[in-house]
Design a protein around this motif. Sequence first.
Motif, PDB file in Angstrom:
ATOM      1  N   UNK A 145      60.966  50.523  15.521  1.00 16.20           N
ATOM      2  CA  UNK A 145      61.420  49.505  14.566  1.00 16.20           C
ATOM      3  C   UNK A 145      60.248  48.667  14.057  1.00 16.20           C
ATOM      4  N   UNK A 146      60.244  48.436  12.763  1.00 20.38           N
ATOM      5  CA  UNK A 146      59.206  47.610  12.172  1.00 20.38           C
ATOM      6  C   UNK A 146      58.005  48.365  11.653  1.00 20.38           C
ATOM      7  N   UNK A 147      57.890  49.648  11.991  1.00 20.31           N
ATOM      8  CA  UNK A 147      56.755  50.434  11.500  1.00 20.31           C
ATOM      9  C   UNK A 147      57.095  50.966  10.110  1.00 20.31           C
ATOM     10  N   UNK A 148      56.470  50.387   9.098  1.00 14.63           N
ATOM     11  CA  UNK A 148      56.727  50.818   7.724  1.00 14.63           C
ATOM     12  C   UNK A 148      55.507  51.494   7.104  1.00 14.63           C
ATOM     13  N   UNK A 149      54.607  52.001   7.947  1.00 12.77           N
ATOM     14  CA  UNK A 149      53.448  52.712   7.410  1.00 12.77           C
ATOM     15  C   UNK A 149      53.913  53.945   6.646  1.00 12.77           C
ATOM     16  N   UNK A 150      53.162  54.306   5.628  1.00 14.37           N
ATOM     17  CA  UNK A 150      53.555  55.442   4.786  1.00 14.37           C
ATOM     18  C   UNK A 150      53.690  56.714   5.600  1.00 14.37           C
ATOM     19  N   UNK A 151      52.719  56.984   6.498  1.00 13.63           N
ATOM     20  CA  UNK A 151      52.766  58.248   7.228  1.00 13.63           C
ATOM     21  C   UNK A 151      53.951  58.292   8.190  1.00 13.63           C
ATOM     22  N   UNK A 152      54.280  57.160   8.809  1.00 12.42           N
ATOM     23  CA  UNK A 152      55.438  57.147   9.705  1.00 12.42           C
ATOM     24  C   UNK A 152      56.717  57.438   8.925  1.00 12.42           C
ATOM     25  N   UNK A 153      56.888  56.776   7.793  1.00 10.09           N
ATOM     26  CA  UNK A 153      58.093  56.994   7.004  1.00 10.09           C
ATOM     27  C   UNK A 153      58.114  58.394   6.389  1.00 10.09           C
ATOM     28  N   UNK A 154      56.951  58.921   6.039  1.00  7.84           N
ATOM     29  CA  UNK A 154      56.875  60.313   5.571  1.00  7.84           C
ATOM     30  C   UNK A 154      57.415  61.265   6.642  1.00  7.84           C
ATOM     31  N   UNK A 155      56.969  61.053   7.870  1.00  7.55           N
ATOM     32  CA  UNK A 155      57.363  61.948   8.955  1.00  7.55           C
ATOM     33  C   UNK A 155      58.846  61.832   9.244  1.00  7.55           C
ATOM     34  N   UNK A 156      59.360  60.594   9.260  1.00 10.59           N
ATOM     35  CA  UNK A 156      60.792  60.402   9.484  1.00 10.59           C
ATOM     36  C   UNK A 156      61.587  61.083   8.375  1.00 10.59           C
ATOM     37  N   UNK A 157      61.116  60.957   7.139  1.00 10.94           N
ATOM     38  CA  UNK A 157      61.788  61.602   6.009  1.00 10.94           C
ATOM     39  C   UNK A 157      61.745  63.117   6.129  1.00 10.94           C
ATOM     40  N   UNK A 158      60.569  63.656   6.459  1.00 15.31           N
ATOM     41  CA  UNK A 158      60.440  65.107   6.605  1.00 15.31           C
ATOM     42  C   UNK A 158      61.371  65.629   7.684  1.00 15.31           C
TER      43      UNK A 158
END
Length: 311
Positions: free
Chosen positions: A144-157
Motif C-alpha cells: 500500500x502506498x507504492x505508486x511508482x510507475x514500475x510497481x503499478x506496471x507490474x501489478x497491471x501486467x
Amino acid sequence: MRAKSFNCVYASELLISDSGLLTTLALFYDKVSLPHPYDLDANAKPLIRWPFDKLDDLEIEQRHYRSWINANKELFNAGVLEVLPPPLEAQRDEPVDLAQRLLEELGSSLPYFTSSQVFSGKLALAMHALFSQTTDPEFITSRPGNTSTQHLQTVLATSLLEYQLPQLEKLHPEQILELREEVAPYKQGFIDYLSKMTDNVEQRLQSTANDANEAARRTVERVIIPEFNEFLAQELPHRVGWWAGLIQKTASTLSSVIKVVVTPWDMANYFDVAGNPFGLVEHFTDPMVERASNKHRAIQFINTIERLTDT
C-alpha cells in the motif's frame, strides 16, 4: 531496443509460489532476482542456532525450497531467475544490534526468533529488507502506498495476464522460455502502453483503500479490455475490406483468408496473402504504421501468448 535490462527483485517471498505470477514476471522482466534464503537453503549460512528437536522440520522446509529451485532450473540456467547473495557477506559486516533490528523489522514482541518466522521465510526477508543493496526495483505483491510507475506496471501486467490468460499457471519452464522469445519484439510496446495506464490505476487507489491489485483489476476490466476489443473491432472491418481487394488480385485461397481473419496480429499472415508481384506497397504503408503503435504492440504481446498457450 531498451538501453538497459528491465529487471526486478521479487521481495514478497523467497520463492514465487504462484505459478501464474512466476510466468507473468518471467515474461514481463528480463531477470527476476529472489532474496537470499539463509536457513531454507541447506548450503547457505544459517541465521539462528537450531535446537535438535527442530532439525527434522527444518529439513522438510529445505527440501521444499530445493524442490522449487530444481523445478525451475531451466529458468535459473537461462538467467531469467537468480538468487541474490547474502546482503551481509561476512561476520564482521553484521551490526552488533542485528538481532534487535531484525525483531523490529518482523514486528515481533518476543525477545527471540521463532521457527515459523524462519520456515515462512520472514526472517530472511527481514535481512533482505534491512541490508540488501540491490539497484533493481523491488516488487512486493501488496505494498500500500507504492505508486511508482514500475510497481503499478507490474501489478497491471499481472492483473491483465491473469484476467485474459488464466492458463499461464500451467506452463512449464521450457514453455515460458519459448514464450519469452516470441513476445520479445512486442514487450517494449507492452511496457510503454502499461506506463500510460498507471495514472488510471493511481486514480482508483482512493476508492479501493490503496489496494493496487484491486485498482489494477478495475483498470483492466473497465479500460484495457474494452479498449483492446474496440481496437480489434474497428480495425478488423478495415482489414477485411483491404483484404477483399487484395484477394481479387492475388486469387488467394480461402484458407489463407481465414487464417488472416483469425490472427490479424500476426504480421506473417499479411505476406501469406500478399505474396505476389502486383506492387502493393501502398496497401502496406498505412497498416504497418498503425501496427507500430504501443496499443497494437500490447495486443500483439497478449495475443502471441494466447495463441501459443492454446496450442
